[in-house]
Design a protein around this motif. Structure first.
Motif, PDB file in Angstrom:
ATOM      1  N   SER A   6       0.847  -1.199   0.000  1.00  0.00           N
ATOM      2  CA  SER A   6       0.000   0.000   0.000  1.00  0.00           C
ATOM      3  C   SER A   6       0.876   1.241   0.000  1.00  0.00           C
ATOM      4  N   PHE A   7       0.278   2.358  -0.354  1.00  0.00           N
ATOM      5  CA  PHE A   7       0.996   3.627  -0.318  1.00  0.00           C
ATOM      6  C   PHE A   7       0.002   4.771  -0.177  1.00  0.00           C
ATOM      7  N   GLU A   8       0.484   5.893   0.359  1.00  0.00           N
ATOM      8  CA  GLU A   8      -0.321   7.099   0.495  1.00  0.00           C
ATOM      9  C   GLU A   8       0.169   8.132  -0.521  1.00  0.00           C
ATOM     10  N   TYR A   9      -0.760   8.872  -1.077  1.00  0.00           N
ATOM     11  CA  TYR A   9      -0.431   9.905  -2.050  1.00  0.00           C
ATOM     12  C   TYR A   9      -1.396  11.055  -1.836  1.00  0.00           C
ATOM     13  N   GLY A  10      -1.006  12.006  -0.980  1.00  0.00           N
ATOM     14  CA  GLY A  10      -1.900  13.107  -0.651  1.00  0.00           C
ATOM     15  C   GLY A  10      -3.181  12.595  -0.013  1.00  0.00           C
ATOM     16  N   MET A  11      -4.306  12.929  -0.612  1.00  0.00           N
ATOM     17  CA  MET A  11      -5.612  12.558  -0.060  1.00  0.00           C
ATOM     18  C   MET A  11      -6.002  11.110  -0.344  1.00  0.00           C
TER      19      MET A  11
END
Length: 544
Positions: A362-367
């Motif tokens: 998984s990864f986060e990218y801003g919102m």
């Protein structure tokens, strides 16, 4: 005159494809992929041809002298590696020749990575060391089930982590071979011979490459993804790639690329992986690429350990890996079966032991929080993937104000309107165990490929449209343009009541632009092909 101009354009595109997409022909079904002269009436826009012809990496492997890097591709950095919570990172992957000369062995060369903020006089650099925990160098040998008398030895696959970068910032970078077999190099000694005049490329070390780092989780800045599945290496898929490349010149370009499986369609012929990465490099050297394992990535090795996903594990390095891949060999008796394709090469129905590594992450990218799953790993309740998925969903829902949009990407589809891959066993097993979690933990969008077509649903759960819309929207994005062409038919002549829109006539890619915590725009992009269109504003189904 017009016919002559079109013929010249066709020839130009065909020569470009031949020049870039070279290597051993697929002895199984190469004629099906047929890097064709464009169909009558279809042309690549001249501005797109100009753009790609000036890209600095298109040249045949025979020109890769003195260990120059190729097949450059980015992926996002690891969240756990940056001690400073105000910083982020990027993974830089590339290939160094192995088959041309032994001088390119990692023990014989020294590679320097330089990088810095664009428009800044300050830059950083480091030398790559094989035993550095931030560097992973892989090289694999592989025997195709269809060419068991020949063994393919891959180039050296470098995966290098760059840490302590500013969020949401433009960085330039260079990869330089600075020492070769004890000999110090200068800029004149590493020039690669010029190829064809029409390519008009600069030497790679003369043109700095640029990427943009991810916005910080919790940032309210809009973000934009390019999304596609089932690409391959045909005229149609190359047109899709060119259109994606052109979109990078837009005023508001995509800054990350998601591929829902079935990337190269190498189908165990490993040279075709090299070809695909060369085709994609003008995009992937600028935009981080996150991928999901498709059935065309299974590709078990016919000799040695008989492990599946050999190329996929060695050639990609996805963010936030949970450790080295745990793989179970394909049973040897299946490799001798007359239908070896069914068991080992690209089976549509396959469920094996494949955990960690690039399988799920998984990864986060801003919102946006994106969870990538493996359709061909164990998915039942109690499996490693299921337990990890539940932990991830619990964690992200502890504060959805940080990432109000939750996206799941996997290769196979829980819902389809097409008569191609409907109700496959491992997909239904996955749906039975995981769909409830998607609803419970408020997944917004589920992206799949596998069907070579396009579909967008309304909010769905348990086979039905949810009246209040508080359920995931399912997208099929398998119209990348691969050799197998479109699905042949629909399950029903009229679209089902839960299907918002469907198509099996064009090739393209999707664009997801998240404007704020409540609104996102989804479009399907076909370049100049016209006809079918999908452009819709999606409302976040949930309130945070």
């Amino acid at each position: 005159m017009r016919l002559l101009q079109e013929s010249q354009c066709f020839l130009f595109a065909f020569l470009l494809l031949l020049h870039v997409v070279t290597g051993e022909k697929d002895p199984v079904s190469f004629e099906e992929s047929a890097y064709k002269i464009p169909p009558t009436g279809q042309t690549i826009p001249q501005e797109t041809l100009d753009l790609i012809s000036t890209s600095n990496r298109f040249y045949h492997s025979k020109y890769r002298t003195l260990c120059q890097p190729s097949q450059i591709h980015l992926s996002l950095g690891d969240r756990s590696k940056d001690i400073n919570p105000s910083s982020t990172g990027m993974h830089l992957s590339f290939s160094i020749p192995n088959r041309i000369t032994q001088e390119c062995h990692p023990d014989q060369i020294q590679i320097e990575v330089q990088y810095g903020l664009v428009n800044s006089d300050v830059h950083s650099s480091f030398l790559i060391h094989e035993h550095d925990e931030n560097v992973h160098i892989k090289q694999y040998s592989y025997t195709s089930p269809f060419a068991t008398t020949e063994t393919y030895d891959s180039d050296f696959q470098y995966h290098v982590a760059i840490h302590d970068l500013d969020f949401d910032s433009n960085y330039w970078y260079d990869i330089k071979v600075v020492k070769l077999s004890g000999k110090q190099l200068d800029s004149s000694s590493i020039m690669v011979p010029q190829t064809k005049r029409y390519l008009r490329r600069e030497h790679p070390n003369k043109a700095r490459k640029v990427f943009r780092t991810a916005p910080k989780p919790g940032s309210t800045k809009p973000v934009k993804f390019a999304i596609v599945g089932d690409l391959g290496q045909t005229y149609n898929s190359t047109t899709t790639m060119l259109n994606m490349l052109s979109s990078l010149q837009d005023e508001d370009p995509p800054t990350a690329l998601l591929i829902a499986g079935d990337m190269s369609y190498a189908n165990t012929i490993q040279q075709e992986w090299d070809n695909w990465f060369n085709l994609m490099e003008p995009i992937t050297q600028k935009v981080p690429m996150m991928v999901a394992a498709g059935n065309h990535e299974i590709e078990c090795d016919a000799k040695g350990n008989h492990l599946p996903f050999t190329a996929y594990e060695n050639r990609f390095w996805m963010p936030n890996r949970l450790g080295d891949a745990v793989l179970k060999p394909v049973e040897e008796r299946n490799l001798d079966d007359a239908k070896v394709w069914t068991f080992c090469a690209t089976p549509s129905v396959f469920e094996g032991q494949y955990d960690f590594g690039n399988a799920f992450y998984s990864f986060e990218y801003g919102m946006v929080k994106t969870i990538v799953l493996s359709s061909y790993s164990k998915t039942h309740k109690g499996s490693e993937q299921y337990k990890w998925l539940k932990r991830e969903l619990i964690k992200v829902n502890q504060d959805r104000k940080q990432t109000p949009w939750l996206v799941v990407m996997m290769h196979t589809q829980f819902y389809t309107t097409f008569k191609a891959h409907n109700d496959e066993k491992q997909t239904m097993d996955m749906k039975d165990s995981m769909e409830e979690l998607f609803l419970q933990y408020k997944v917004n969008i589920v992206i799949s490929g596998h069907d070579h077509a396009y579909m967008r649903t309304f909010g769905m759960y348990n086979g039905s449209r949810v009246k209040d819309g508080c359920a995931p929207v399912y997208l099929i994005v398998g119209e990348g343009g691969n050799r197998e062409e479109h699905v042949k038919s629909y399950l029903n002549p009229k679209k089902e009541v839960w299907v918002a829109i469907r198509d099996r006539s064009v090739y393209g890619f999707g664009s997801l632009e998240v404007s704020n915590s409540t609104t996102a725009r989804w479009t399907w992009n076909m370049g100049n092909s016209g006809g079918f269109k999908d452009d819709v504003w999606l409302q976040n189904q949930y309130h945070f």
